[in-house]
Design a protein around this motif. Sequence first.
Motif, short mmCIF file in Angstrom:
data_model
loop_
_atom_site.label_atom_id
_atom_site.label_comp_id
_atom_site.label_asym_id
_atom_site.label_seq_id
_atom_site.Cartn_x
_atom_site.Cartn_y
_atom_site.Cartn_z
N LEU A 29 -36.82 15.57 122.79
CA LEU A 29 -37.83 14.80 123.52
C LEU A 29 -39.17 14.86 122.79
N ALA A 30 -39.53 16.05 122.31
CA ALA A 30 -40.78 16.18 121.57
C ALA A 30 -40.73 15.38 120.27
N THR A 31 -39.59 15.40 119.62
CA THR A 31 -39.43 14.64 118.38
C THR A 31 -39.56 13.15 118.64
N ALA A 32 -38.98 12.67 119.74
CA ALA A 32 -39.08 11.25 120.10
C ALA A 32 -40.53 10.85 120.35
N ALA A 33 -41.26 11.69 121.09
CA ALA A 33 -42.65 11.37 121.39
C ALA A 33 -43.48 11.32 120.11
N ALA A 34 -43.23 12.25 119.20
CA ALA A 34 -43.96 12.26 117.94
C ALA A 34 -43.59 11.05 117.08
N ALA A 35 -42.31 10.72 117.07
CA ALA A 35 -41.86 9.58 116.28
C ALA A 35 -42.48 8.29 116.79
N PHE A 36 -42.62 8.15 118.09
CA PHE A 36 -43.19 6.93 118.64
C PHE A 36 -44.63 6.73 118.17
N ARG A 37 -45.38 7.79 118.11
CA ARG A 37 -46.78 7.66 117.70
C ARG A 37 -46.91 7.06 116.30
N THR A 38 -45.92 7.34 115.46
CA THR A 38 -45.93 6.78 114.11
C THR A 38 -45.23 5.43 114.05
N HIS A 39 -44.05 5.35 114.67
CA HIS A 39 -43.24 4.13 114.58
C HIS A 39 -43.96 2.93 115.17
N ARG A 40 -44.72 3.13 116.21
CA ARG A 40 -45.42 2.01 116.85
C ARG A 40 -46.45 1.38 115.93
N LEU A 127 -43.61 0.41 124.77
CA LEU A 127 -43.85 1.37 125.86
C LEU A 127 -43.76 2.82 125.40
N GLY A 128 -42.77 3.14 124.54
CA GLY A 128 -42.57 4.52 124.14
C GLY A 128 -41.10 4.86 124.06
N PRO A 129 -40.75 6.13 124.23
CA PRO A 129 -39.35 6.53 124.22
C PRO A 129 -38.59 5.94 125.41
N ALA A 195 -27.34 15.97 133.27
CA ALA A 195 -28.62 16.18 132.58
C ALA A 195 -29.52 14.96 132.61
N VAL A 196 -28.97 13.81 133.03
CA VAL A 196 -29.73 12.56 132.93
C VAL A 196 -30.98 12.57 133.79
N GLU A 197 -30.88 13.08 135.01
CA GLU A 197 -32.03 13.04 135.90
C GLU A 197 -33.22 13.79 135.32
N GLY A 198 -32.98 14.99 134.80
CA GLY A 198 -34.08 15.77 134.24
C GLY A 198 -34.71 15.08 133.05
N ILE A 199 -33.90 14.47 132.21
CA ILE A 199 -34.43 13.75 131.05
C ILE A 199 -35.25 12.55 131.49
N LEU A 200 -34.73 11.81 132.46
CA LEU A 200 -35.43 10.61 132.93
C LEU A 200 -36.74 10.95 133.62
N ARG A 201 -36.79 12.09 134.28
CA ARG A 201 -38.03 12.49 134.96
C ARG A 201 -39.08 13.03 133.99
N ASP A 202 -38.70 13.36 132.78
CA ASP A 202 -39.66 13.86 131.82
C ASP A 202 -40.73 12.79 131.55
N PRO A 203 -42.00 13.15 131.59
CA PRO A 203 -43.05 12.13 131.42
C PRO A 203 -43.06 11.47 130.05
N GLU A 227 -39.80 7.79 139.97
CA GLU A 227 -40.79 8.09 138.92
C GLU A 227 -41.63 6.87 138.54
N ILE A 228 -41.37 5.73 139.16
CA ILE A 228 -42.06 4.47 138.85
C ILE A 228 -41.93 4.15 137.36
N LYS A 229 -40.67 4.12 136.90
CA LYS A 229 -40.39 3.79 135.50
C LYS A 229 -39.53 2.54 135.43
N LYS A 230 -39.82 1.71 134.46
CA LYS A 230 -39.11 0.45 134.26
C LYS A 230 -37.65 0.71 133.90
N THR A 231 -36.75 -0.10 134.49
CA THR A 231 -35.34 -0.03 134.14
C THR A 231 -34.74 -1.42 133.98
N VAL A 232 -33.68 -1.48 133.18
CA VAL A 232 -32.82 -2.64 133.08
C VAL A 232 -31.41 -2.17 133.41
#
Length: 461
Positions: A29-40, A127-129, A195-203, A227-232
């Motif tokens: 999760l931390a790697t994804a957040a860091a990657a987004f800051r660059t990839h975007r 949006l992000g990860p 494990a999905v719920e915990g991952i999805l709730r991560d900010p 969590e007020i997060k967009k879904t498809v």
Amino acid sequence: MPIATVNPATGETLETYDALAEEEIERRLATAAAAFRTHRTTTFAERALRMNRAAGLLEEDEQEIARVMTTEMGKPVRQARAEAAKCAKAMRWYAEHAEELLADEEPAEYDVKDSGAAWVIVRYRPLGPVLAVMPWNFPLWQVVRFAAPALMAGNVGLLKHASNVPRTALYLEDLFRRAGFAEGCFQTLLVGSGAVEGILRDPRIKAATLTGSEPAGRSVASVAGDEIKKTVMELGGSDPFIVMPSADVERAAEVAVTARGQNNGQSCIAAKRFIVHTDVFDTFAERFTARMKALRVGDPMEEETEVGPLASRQGRADVEELVEDAAARGAAVLCGGARPDGPGWYYPPTVLADVTPQMRIHHEEAFGPVATLYRAAGIDEAVAIANDSPFGLSSNVWTHNGTEVDRFVQDLEAGGVYINGMTASHPAFPFGGVKRSGYGRELSGHGIREFCNITTVWHGA
């Protein structure tokens, strides 16, 4: 459910995998957040270069990954190769079109002046990860049709794939890495559904997409809503296939077999309910049933095989229960309907007639090579039967009457209406459903914008 490769043609467990520990999930999760800051901040040209490279690598790997998919979920190997080729095509389509699809938009000059602005633009920002919860039935395509637009838009992806296709899931992570996408842009999470719920709730997770069953969709959507997060959501389907008197009945019967038998009958957009005008019902039923019965069932690794095993023991049991319930309540079994002897989770192509609303299969999705036949006295009854379903993914209509076409397009409750052909997804056209088939759209410009922050930029005079 264990994370394992189990060959559905034999029932043999070939490989098992340990689920990621909490510490590793956190690292990713931390790697994804860091990657987004660059990839975007990368350009569309840079992303397109990598996406095209991924397409080329996938084409090079086509034979190998096709055999992996067939081993893990049982689709005929020819269909698996076609799936890989389709994924490469979609990657290239988004590489070519993403920049124009997400170009800034300028409102009408009159409205800009009316608002008191010197200028206004609408900008699409990532949006992000994004968490992708994906199914086993099209283990490459379902992921790529999310990943290609998401990555091209500047998002990053975390994949929670079905537990029975871990080799395919790991291949996808490796594919995007080899194509040059930075670490963390696309990661596979080998985790169970718990494990999905915990991952999805991560900010750090900003949105989610799910393709799968109605219960899975309900679970993920409820957490995301909290969590007020967009879904498809792309969920189940029980698509109608309507044949009217003006149709080419021979051609309709031929295509109907492909529409029902594709992917061993395990496709959300497969035609499942065949609604035929009484004037041509007997002719269609005879030809359709004969063609279904003639489908070659066998080892999915053999080139001549048209129908392989179902993906799991439970999946076959679910199909058997629906057929047995229908037969017990008076449905006529025109072909198939009985489990064959021998290893593997095979089920024969089956056609049921005289189906009534009292039967479970009338309202539930049959995820296997089982077709139901309905007789309709006219267009009103055909529309009524077609809409008498909790699902509304797509629909197929066979007619050469323009007035009938207009009526079906107006009244069928579905995300797609395919005239004189079978439903098929294409990167240029929006894909998704209504009712319990889900919400939101994948593919096309609609799909790439689903996970964008649609931003109004207003500049005063």
